[in-house]
Structures are given as structure tokens and as C-alpha cells.
Design a protein around this motif. Structure first.
Motif, PDB file in Angstrom:
ATOM      1  N   LEU A  38       0.820  -1.210   0.000  1.00  0.00           N
ATOM      2  CA  LEU A  38       0.000   0.000   0.000  1.00  0.00           C
ATOM      3  C   LEU A  38       0.855   1.263   0.000  1.00  0.00           C
ATOM      4  O   LEU A  38       0.482   2.280  -0.597  1.00  0.00           O
ATOM      5  N   ARG A  39       2.015   1.200   0.643  1.00  0.00           N
ATOM      6  CA  ARG A  39       2.895   2.376   0.640  1.00  0.00           C
ATOM      7  C   ARG A  39       3.472   2.643  -0.749  1.00  0.00           C
ATOM      8  O   ARG A  39       3.802   3.784  -1.081  1.00  0.00           O
ATOM      9  N   GLN A  40       3.595   1.606  -1.568  1.00  0.00           N
ATOM     10  CA  GLN A  40       3.994   1.835  -2.957  1.00  0.00           C
ATOM     11  C   GLN A  40       2.974   2.730  -3.650  1.00  0.00           C
ATOM     12  O   GLN A  40       3.334   3.620  -4.425  1.00  0.00           O
ATOM     13  N   ALA A  41       1.690   2.488  -3.368  1.00  0.00           N
ATOM     14  CA  ALA A  41       0.636   3.302  -3.975  1.00  0.00           C
ATOM     15  C   ALA A  41       0.665   4.729  -3.429  1.00  0.00           C
ATOM     16  O   ALA A  41       0.459   5.687  -4.178  1.00  0.00           O
ATOM     17  N   VAL A  42       0.925   4.864  -2.132  1.00  0.00           N
ATOM     18  CA  VAL A  42       1.044   6.210  -1.550  1.00  0.00           C
ATOM     19  C   VAL A  42       2.185   6.964  -2.211  1.00  0.00           C
ATOM     20  O   VAL A  42       2.048   8.144  -2.579  1.00  0.00           O
ATOM     21  N   ASP A  43       3.319   6.305  -2.398  1.00  0.00           N
ATOM     22  CA  ASP A  43       4.475   6.942  -3.036  1.00  0.00           C
ATOM     23  C   ASP A  43       4.145   7.354  -4.466  1.00  0.00           C
ATOM     24  O   ASP A  43       4.550   8.431  -4.929  1.00  0.00           O
ATOM     25  N   VAL A  45       1.190   8.194  -5.651  1.00  0.00           N
ATOM     26  CA  VAL A  45       0.290   9.352  -5.614  1.00  0.00           C
ATOM     27  C   VAL A  45       1.035  10.616  -5.196  1.00  0.00           C
ATOM     28  O   VAL A  45       0.802  11.700  -5.759  1.00  0.00           O
ATOM     29  N   GLU A  46       1.935  10.477  -4.226  1.00  0.00           N
ATOM     30  CA  GLU A  46       2.622  11.656  -3.696  1.00  0.00           C
ATOM     31  C   GLU A  46       3.770  12.124  -4.586  1.00  0.00           C
ATOM     32  O   GLU A  46       4.011  13.332  -4.717  1.00  0.00           O
ATOM     33  N   ASN A  47       4.493  11.156  -5.180  1.00  0.00           N
ATOM     34  CA  ASN A  47       5.731  11.513  -5.873  1.00  0.00           C
ATOM     35  C   ASN A  47       5.759  11.176  -7.358  1.00  0.00           C
ATOM     36  O   ASN A  47       6.583  11.723  -8.093  1.00  0.00           O
ATOM     37  N   ASN A 107      -8.890  12.198  -7.328  1.00  0.00           N
ATOM     38  CA  ASN A 107      -8.181  13.252  -6.610  1.00  0.00           C
ATOM     39  C   ASN A 107      -6.994  12.663  -5.867  1.00  0.00           C
ATOM     40  O   ASN A 107      -7.144  11.721  -5.089  1.00  0.00           O
ATOM     41  N   ARG A 108      -5.804  13.230  -6.087  1.00  0.00           N
ATOM     42  CA  ARG A 108      -4.589  12.669  -5.475  1.00  0.00           C
ATOM     43  C   ARG A 108      -4.606  12.771  -3.957  1.00  0.00           C
ATOM     44  O   ARG A 108      -4.181  11.836  -3.267  1.00  0.00           O
ATOM     45  N   ASN A 109      -5.093  13.878  -3.416  1.00  0.00           N
ATOM     46  CA  ASN A 109      -5.144  14.016  -1.964  1.00  0.00           C
ATOM     47  C   ASN A 109      -6.099  12.998  -1.353  1.00  0.00           C
ATOM     48  O   ASN A 109      -5.799  12.403  -0.309  1.00  0.00           O
ATOM     49  N   ALA A 110      -7.250  12.796  -1.994  1.00  0.00           N
ATOM     50  CA  ALA A 110      -8.212  11.811  -1.498  1.00  0.00           C
ATOM     51  C   ALA A 110      -7.641  10.409  -1.592  1.00  0.00           C
ATOM     52  O   ALA A 110      -7.843   9.581  -0.692  1.00  0.00           O
ATOM     53  N   ALA A 111      -6.911  10.131  -2.667  1.00  0.00           N
ATOM     54  CA  ALA A 111      -6.285   8.812  -2.827  1.00  0.00           C
ATOM     55  C   ALA A 111      -5.234   8.581  -1.751  1.00  0.00           C
ATOM     56  O   ALA A 111      -5.193   7.511  -1.125  1.00  0.00           O
TER      57      ALA A 111
END
Length: 200
Positions: A38-43, A45-47, A107-111
Motif C-alpha cells: 500500500l505504501r507503494q501506492a502512496v508513493d 500518488v505523492e511523488n 483526486n490525489r489528496n483523497a487517494a
């Protein structure tokens, strides 16, 4: 893929010689892998993404697919499982009861927030759960099916299911010229195999 935590590795070491793995170690390993996926997905979206439009751009190679849809779909499997096992038994699970067209798809923030909330839920629920906690799974294949399963098996499945969708996200990202980390979209077993070959 992040490495397993040192505490998990240390707890597992004394059991590996005999092939025995205690429940706490097994849960810790599943938690580590699920969190890393899941942190791969966060990265991403963020980066990785630079606009909300990249979440909604349809793939030319995978009909109907967008990055946002894949992120939401994979995240939902974790959330549905965690919600079920957090409720009083009997635990009845259906992966078909998913919300679609949610804010995280567009939306990236919502994701980012939805993914981080799921990670926090994992870290709260998994350590208190039981690998063999019984669950009744309802599925449509396309015929209705009812089968017995366990929390441990379904958490393992949710991780592999997410990796499957990350691999499709990788395809769409390639279409959009988005560069991803090398491990994104590869199964943990594949990464272990690639690492072992690299050491030869």
C-alpha cells in the motif's frame, strides 16, 4: 518492496530451521508485506503523479482502466476484509460490495488519505487478529459461491491481488510517461527471485 522489520525477522529466525512459524510472526510478516504494498501506492500518488488528470486517464491497452480505478479497487479489498474481521462474528465477507466512483479515483489528496487510512487500519487490526479466524466468503464467479476461508488466507490474497493491479497501473503509467520504482507491480516472490539471481 520494503524489507521485513527487524523484529519480525528476529522472531522468525528461531523457527525457520524447523519450518515452524508462530502466529505472531506470520501476522507480522503479512502486515509488513501488506503495508509495503500500500505504501507503494502512496508513493505513486505523492511523488509519481503530477496531476489529478493522471488518475482518470483511460488506458489505450487495458480497456476501461485508469490508475485511480485500480488504486481504489485494490485498496477496497483490504478495507472490506479489515472491516469484516473487526466486527463481531460470524464474519461474512464479499469483495463484490465495493463503492465505485469515489473521490480517491479522481483526486490525489483523497487517494493518499484513503490509502494511508487503510494502512493505519491494517496496523490496528492485524496484530490483534488470528490467522485462522474463520470467515465465510461470498463470491460471484459469475455463479454465486459460498466458501470457508480464514483471515490469514484473505490478507495474503489481498496483497497479491493489489500487486496484480499495481502491474496494470505500471502499464498505464508507462503510457503517461510516469517513471515508477523498479519493484512497483512485482510480486514479493518475484522480487526475492530477482534478488537471488542478482547475487549469483
Amino acid at each position: 518492496m520494503s524489507s521485513l522489520s527487524s523484529s519480525s525477522s528476529a522472531a522468525a529466525a528461531s523457527h525457520e530451521a524447523s519450518g515452524i512459524q508462530d502466529e505472531a510472526t506470520a501476522l507480522a510478516r503479512l502486515l509488513d508485506v501488506s503495508t509495503a504494498i500500500l505504501r507503494q501506492a502512496v508513493d505513486l500518488v505523492e511523488n509519481g503523479l503530477t496531476s489529478d488528470e493522471q488518475l482518470t486517464t483511460h488506458s489505450n491497452y487495458i480497456p476501461g482502466s485508469t490508475i485511480g480505478k485500480h488504486l481504489r479497487h485494490a485498496r477496497d479489498h483490504f478495507a472490506l476484509l479489515l472491516d469484516v474481521v473487526s466486527s463481531p462474528p460470524p464474519h461474512v465477507l464479499s469483495y463484490d460490495k465495493r463503492a465505485r466512483n469515489t473521490p480517491m479515483e479522481v483526486n490525489r489528496n483523497a487517494a493518499r488519505d484513503a490509502l494511508n487510512e487503510c494502512i493505519a487500519q491494517l496496523q490496528d487490526v492485524v496484530p490483534k487478529a488470528k490467522m485462522a479466524e474463520p470467515i465465510t466468503l461470498h463470491a460471484v464467479t459469475p455463479f454465486p459461491q459460498v466458501m470457508d476461508t480464514t483471515f490469514g488466507r484473505e490478507l495474503w490474497f489481498a496483497g497479491l491481488h493489489a500487486i496484480h493491479h499495481w502491474s496494470m497501473v505500471r502499464v498505464i503509467a508507462g503510457e503517461l510517461g510516469i517513471k515508477l520504482e523498479e519493484s512497483f507491480g512485482f510480486a514479493p516472490s518475484t522480487l526475492v527471485h530477482m534478488e537471488s539471481k542478482a547475487k549469483m
